[in-house]
Design a protein around this motif. Sequence first.
Motif, PDB file in Angstrom:
ATOM      1  N   VAL A  57       0.770  -1.124   0.085  1.00 51.92           N
ATOM      2  CA  VAL A  57       0.057  -0.071  -0.156  1.00 51.92           C
ATOM      3  C   VAL A  57       0.849   1.201  -0.029  1.00 51.92           C
ATOM      4  CG1 VAL A  57      -1.775   1.254   1.256  1.00 51.92           C
ATOM      5  CG2 VAL A  57      -1.864  -1.376   1.217  1.00 51.92           C
ATOM      6  N   LEU A  58       0.578   2.131  -0.931  1.00 49.79           N
ATOM      7  CA  LEU A  58       1.232   3.338  -0.909  1.00 49.79           C
ATOM      8  C   LEU A  58       0.229   4.503  -0.973  1.00 49.79           C
ATOM      9  CD1 LEU A  58       3.747   2.906  -3.786  1.00 49.79           C
ATOM     10  CD2 LEU A  58       4.383   2.961  -1.244  1.00 49.79           C
ATOM     11  N   SER A  59       0.713   5.792  -0.045  1.00 52.22           N
ATOM     12  CA  SER A  59      -0.135   6.868  -0.413  1.00 52.22           C
ATOM     13  C   SER A  59      -0.082   7.702  -1.917  1.00 52.22           C
ATOM     14  CB  SER A  59       0.176   8.060   0.613  1.00 52.22           C
ATOM     15  OG  SER A  59      -0.268   9.301   0.407  1.00 52.22           O
ATOM     16  N   VAL A  60      -1.282   8.140  -2.317  1.00 54.46           N
ATOM     17  CA  VAL A  60      -1.169   8.571  -3.661  1.00 54.46           C
ATOM     18  C   VAL A  60      -0.315  10.208  -3.504  1.00 54.46           C
ATOM     19  CG1 VAL A  60      -2.608   9.594  -5.452  1.00 54.46           C
ATOM     20  CG2 VAL A  60      -3.068   7.437  -4.302  1.00 54.46           C
ATOM     21  N   THR A  61      -0.586  10.605  -2.527  1.00 46.85           N
ATOM     22  CA  THR A  61      -0.065  11.918  -2.271  1.00 46.85           C
ATOM     23  C   THR A  61       0.984  12.200  -1.378  1.00 46.85           C
ATOM     24  OG1 THR A  61      -1.594  12.374  -0.370  1.00 46.85           O
ATOM     25  CG2 THR A  61      -2.518  13.085  -2.355  1.00 46.85           C
ATOM     26  N   ILE A  62       1.507  11.306  -0.578  1.00 51.50           N
ATOM     27  CA  ILE A  62       2.466  11.647   0.250  1.00 51.50           C
ATOM     28  C   ILE A  62       3.981  10.474  -0.037  1.00 51.50           C
ATOM     29  CG2 ILE A  62       3.293  11.039   2.724  1.00 51.50           C
ATOM     30  CD1 ILE A  62       0.388  11.443   3.621  1.00 51.50           C
TER      31      ILE A  62
END
Length: 316
Positions: A57-62
């Motif tokens: 899982v990765l943050s789209v913005t961070i």
Amino acid sequence: MSSGKKALKDLLQQSDNRNCADCGAPDPKWASPTIGVFICLKCCSVHRSLGPNVSKVLSVTIDEWAEEEINAMVEVGGNNSANSIYEAHVPKGVKPGPDASLEHRTKFIRSKYEFQEFLNTGLKISNNAKGTLQASPSKKMSFRAPSSSSVPKPELPEGAIGHLKITILQGANLVVCDMLSSDPYVVVSLGDQRAQTAVQNSNLNPIWNEELMLSVPKDYGPVKVQVYDYDTFSADDIMGEAEIDIQPMMTSVMAYGDASMFGDMQIGKWLKSHDNALLEDSVVNIVDGKIKQEVSLQLKNVQSGIIYLEVEWIPP
């Protein structure tokens, strides 16, 4: 902006990617390049528990994205494309909504991705570098959608105007307070009120998904969020703190009144600034007739630490 980042941004703007692939919550800010879907913060917590071999899982913005991770998302094509495979045969009433309980959400996501229960017969997805489909019998688990559960609504104290249900979702990159790790728990307070989560033993990236309730007085101030390391034989160490300005939420509450009369939409925003602990702007939304706000906080007075939570207005 790099070509890869632009491709990811363009993909996020597709209509099918504006809602969580697993529960339909609006404005997802997380993604799984392993699978190729955009997901909300609550579903993100469950995906993390599956492990990166099933769903990274990765943050789209961070977060910083590798080129191959962006290419994996583009290759899948978005939530509709992924769901046409992973949800080919979902029984009616099984898929959770934005307000589903943690139990319901977890069972569905594990059935969908880990056990691959809803694929077409004979298909099994191998999460290798290219995410190819391979024909083999799929492992099954029995799935029944549980009834939703939540913290019971307490009596409204005299002078209070309503309640805030604060769901502590997860922490990330918390500081080490003991030899190698920490035993964190979260305390939220408003005025003289205080509520806290359970202790997560030896975990710097804990997942709580715990609901805490605070009543809101007429002369309310900010909600204080503090993270502590539990110690058996000495005072608990502070692992960072932050504040939630609930004014944007309360302004939206006063402006819209009975949220059940409106469709899903954005009705307010708490803006990130150097004066607050926000990682990014925090949007106030009406979701399924309820006023909610997802908040990401960078803990203060420590080297590192993030707390992800959701605030929901509970009318009197």
